[in-house]
Design a protein around this motif. Structure first.
Motif, PDB file in Angstrom:
ATOM      1  N   VAL A  58      -3.610  -9.472  18.187  1.00 47.03           N
ATOM      2  CA  VAL A  58      -2.349  -8.819  18.527  1.00 47.03           C
ATOM      3  C   VAL A  58      -1.238  -9.409  17.663  1.00 47.03           C
ATOM      4  O   VAL A  58      -1.340 -10.554  17.211  1.00 47.03           O
ATOM      5  N   GLU A  59      -0.209  -8.616  17.438  1.00 44.47           N
ATOM      6  CA  GLU A  59       0.995  -9.133  16.782  1.00 44.47           C
ATOM      7  C   GLU A  59       2.104  -9.217  17.816  1.00 44.47           C
ATOM      8  O   GLU A  59       2.377  -8.238  18.516  1.00 44.47           O
ATOM      9  N   ALA A  60       2.712 -10.392  17.937  1.00 40.38           N
ATOM     10  CA  ALA A  60       3.847 -10.566  18.847  1.00 40.38           C
ATOM     11  C   ALA A  60       5.102 -10.005  18.200  1.00 40.38           C
ATOM     12  O   ALA A  60       5.400 -10.313  17.044  1.00 40.38           O
ATOM     13  N   VAL A 119       2.085 -14.121  14.653  1.00 42.85           N
ATOM     14  CA  VAL A 119       3.497 -14.359  14.952  1.00 42.85           C
ATOM     15  C   VAL A 119       4.295 -14.231  13.661  1.00 42.85           C
ATOM     16  O   VAL A 119       3.932 -14.825  12.638  1.00 42.85           O
ATOM     17  N   ASN A 120       5.366 -13.452  13.709  1.00 44.95           N
ATOM     18  CA  ASN A 120       6.245 -13.299  12.539  1.00 44.95           C
ATOM     19  C   ASN A 120       7.156 -14.509  12.391  1.00 44.95           C
ATOM     20  O   ASN A 120       7.751 -14.960  13.371  1.00 44.95           O
ATOM     21  N   VAL A 121       7.257 -15.006  11.194  1.00 43.13           N
ATOM     22  CA  VAL A 121       8.115 -16.154  10.927  1.00 43.13           C
ATOM     23  C   VAL A 121       9.006 -15.814   9.737  1.00 43.13           C
ATOM     24  O   VAL A 121       8.534 -15.258   8.739  1.00 43.13           O
ATOM     25  N   ILE A 151       0.254 -16.763  11.031  1.00 44.27           N
ATOM     26  CA  ILE A 151       1.688 -16.648  10.806  1.00 44.27           C
ATOM     27  C   ILE A 151       1.918 -15.563   9.765  1.00 44.27           C
ATOM     28  O   ILE A 151       1.296 -15.582   8.698  1.00 44.27           O
ATOM     29  N   GLU A 152       2.760 -14.586  10.123  1.00 45.19           N
ATOM     30  CA  GLU A 152       3.081 -13.505   9.193  1.00 45.19           C
ATOM     31  C   GLU A 152       4.408 -13.799   8.518  1.00 45.19           C
ATOM     32  O   GLU A 152       5.407 -14.041   9.197  1.00 45.19           O
ATOM     33  N   VAL A 153       4.389 -13.803   7.199  1.00 42.90           N
ATOM     34  CA  VAL A 153       5.633 -14.013   6.455  1.00 42.90           C
ATOM     35  C   VAL A 153       5.841 -12.827   5.520  1.00 42.90           C
ATOM     36  O   VAL A 153       4.883 -12.257   5.005  1.00 42.90           O
ATOM     37  N   LEU A 180       0.601 -12.135   4.417  1.00 45.00           N
ATOM     38  CA  LEU A 180       1.800 -11.625   3.742  1.00 45.00           C
ATOM     39  C   LEU A 180       2.102 -10.262   4.336  1.00 45.00           C
ATOM     40  O   LEU A 180       1.333  -9.313   4.176  1.00 45.00           O
ATOM     41  N   ASP A 181       3.237 -10.183   5.041  1.00 47.58           N
ATOM     42  CA  ASP A 181       3.635  -8.982   5.774  1.00 47.58           C
ATOM     43  C   ASP A 181       4.343  -7.999   4.841  1.00 47.58           C
ATOM     44  O   ASP A 181       4.902  -8.408   3.821  1.00 47.58           O
ATOM     45  N   ASP A 182       4.336  -6.724   5.201  1.00 49.18           N
ATOM     46  CA  ASP A 182       5.039  -5.682   4.442  1.00 49.18           C
ATOM     47  C   ASP A 182       4.646  -5.744   2.973  1.00 49.18           C
ATOM     48  O   ASP A 182       5.477  -5.531   2.081  1.00 49.18           O
ATOM     49  N   LEU A 201      -3.435  -9.839   3.712  1.00 47.60           N
ATOM     50  CA  LEU A 201      -2.334  -8.996   3.241  1.00 47.60           C
ATOM     51  C   LEU A 201      -2.148  -7.866   4.243  1.00 47.60           C
ATOM     52  O   LEU A 201      -3.122  -7.258   4.675  1.00 47.60           O
ATOM     53  N   LYS A 202      -0.897  -7.594   4.614  1.00 47.02           N
ATOM     54  CA  LYS A 202      -0.625  -6.460   5.480  1.00 47.02           C
ATOM     55  C   LYS A 202       0.079  -5.387   4.668  1.00 47.02           C
ATOM     56  O   LYS A 202       1.233  -5.557   4.290  1.00 47.02           O
ATOM     57  N   LEU A 203      -0.643  -4.319   4.401  1.00 46.53           N
ATOM     58  CA  LEU A 203      -0.092  -3.206   3.625  1.00 46.53           C
ATOM     59  C   LEU A 203       1.080  -2.618   4.388  1.00 46.53           C
ATOM     60  O   LEU A 203       0.951  -2.248   5.557  1.00 46.53           O
ATOM     61  N   ALA A 237      -4.004  -2.606   7.404  1.00 44.40           N
ATOM     62  CA  ALA A 237      -3.096  -1.480   7.154  1.00 44.40           C
ATOM     63  C   ALA A 237      -2.207  -1.299   8.375  1.00 44.40           C
ATOM     64  O   ALA A 237      -2.694  -1.114   9.489  1.00 44.40           O
ATOM     65  N   GLU A 238      -0.891  -1.376   8.170  1.00 38.98           N
ATOM     66  CA  GLU A 238       0.078  -1.281   9.260  1.00 38.98           C
ATOM     67  C   GLU A 238       0.579   0.143   9.426  1.00 38.98           C
ATOM     68  O   GLU A 238       0.671   0.890   8.456  1.00 38.98           O
ATOM     69  N   GLY A 239       0.941   0.497  10.650  1.00 31.00           N
ATOM     70  CA  GLY A 239       1.649   1.752  10.895  1.00 31.00           C
ATOM     71  C   GLY A 239       0.764   2.985  10.814  1.00 31.00           C
ATOM     72  O   GLY A 239       1.214   4.053  10.402  1.00 31.00           O
TER      73      GLY A 239
HETATM   74 MG    MG Z   1       4.629  -8.550  11.100  1.00 29.41          MG
END
Ligand code: MG
Ligand code: C2E
Ligand code: MG
Ligand code: MG
Length: 293
Positions: A58-60, A119-121, A151-153, A180-182, A201-203, A237-239
């Motif tokens: 899960v992503e908080a 967790v986003n940081v 940790i998502e950065v 690596l987010d976005d 990697l998060k696309l 893959a996000e979204g």
């Molecule tokens: Mg994120």
């Protein structure tokens, strides 16, 4: 900001700008009190396997319910928290709460034992001396296994600063995952891959949006998954909003996904209901989804 204040990009000082500065000042003072007053809570959005839809993490995602302003999205207050440095105490609370929740779920549900917590940081937090030690202390205090924390950065400028890279290495050395987010939205993407010790990697959602209809969008999605594969990183893959996007991304080689198709960000109790569901796709409105293998 100056660009949208007039035709031809003329940087005039407008009443609009004054209003914005005042608004920022008001939000800053509300934000300062909100941390002590417990006005934040976390939602959790499932991360699932493609194409099965099995819950693996899960992503908080933080939410602020201000008694003065009502509910607010992170886009409304995270940038201000970053500018003012308030993201440091807020981020500390977010990390501790997410780890506490993960440990609670692990104790309650066998299916939560291997659940990853993302967790986003902010870059601003990574620049704090002792950040990696603070994270270690939170893990020890909550009983959260380092291996289950990611940790998502985002690809911000600070990620190439030497002290920040040292912090990232210190986190990795503890067994913590780094995503690596976005990914794909900043110009620094490629160089960062060589200097940052990331493992996922998060696309970015913007490349998923029209992935099935716009050829150039799928070029980025393809390049990112190929890069991930050759560097032995996982790719998320996000979204993802439609079965077509899920099938297409799976075809491209994505093995993990996240998006409204599977679930929106959920209250903790609603997320816990997912431990009793075999697969998340079965809960989506469209039941007869078939994926190309
Ligand atoms: Mg994120
Ligand atoms: P993010 O980390 O890239 O998070 C994903 C965002 O995409 C979330 O927005 C989520 O609700 C949204 N999303 C997920 N699936 C879909 C979909 O299928 N369609 C659409 N249209 N949107 C989808 P949210 O919760 O508003 O968060 C926005 C951003 O705020 C996050 O982007 C992250 O950069 C930041 N943020 C959120 N929580 C935190 C936090 O705890 N700490 C920090 N530092 N930043 C946070
Ligand atoms: Mg993202
Ligand atoms: Mg984002």
């Amino acid at each position: 900001a100056a660009k949208d204040s007039g035709k031809g990009g003329y940087a005039a000082y407008t009443p609009n700008m004054t209003a914005r500065i005042l608004e920022t000042a008001r939000l800053t003072s509300l934000l300062r009190d909100a941390i002590g007053a417990n006005e934040f809570h976390l939602l959790y959005q499932p991360i699932v396997t493609l194409p099965e839809g099995d819950l693996v993490g899960v992503e908080a995602l933080v939410r602020w319910h201000s008694p003065v302003r009502g509910p607010m999205s992170p886009g409304d207050f995270i940038p201000i928290a970053e500018q003012t440095g308030l993201i440091v105490p807020l981020g500390r609370w977010i990390l501790r709460e997410a780890c506490r929740q993960a440990v609670e779920w692990r104790a309650q549900h066998p299916r939560a034992r291997a659940l990853r917590m993302n967790v986003n940081v902010s870059g601003r937090q990574l620049q704090e001396a002792g950040f990696a030690d603070d994270v270690a202390a939170v893990l020890a205090e909550t009983g959260m296994p380092a291996e289950l924390l990611t940790i998502e950065v985002t690809e911000s400028g600070v990620l190439s600063d030497a002290p920040t890279i040292a912090t990232l290495h210190a986190l990795r050395a503890q067994g913590i995952g780094l995503a690596l987010d976005d990914f794909g939205t900043a110009a620094s993407s490629l160089g960062l891959l060589l200097t940052c010790p990331v493992d996922a990697l998060k696309l970015d959602r913007s490349f998923v949006d029209r992935v099935t209809t716009v050829a150039r969008q799928s070029t980025v999605a393809t390049a990112v998954v190929q890069m991930a594969r050759s560097l032995e990183l996982s790719a998320v893959a996000e979204g993802i909003e439609t079965p077509e996007q899920a099938a297409f991304l799976h075809d491209l080689g994505y093995r993990l996904g996240q998006g409204f198709l599977f679930a929106r960000p959920l209250e903790p109790s609603a997320l816990a209901d997912m431990f009793f569901v075999e697969r998340l796709l079965a809960t989506a409105p469209i039941r007869n989804v078939t994926f190309a293998e």
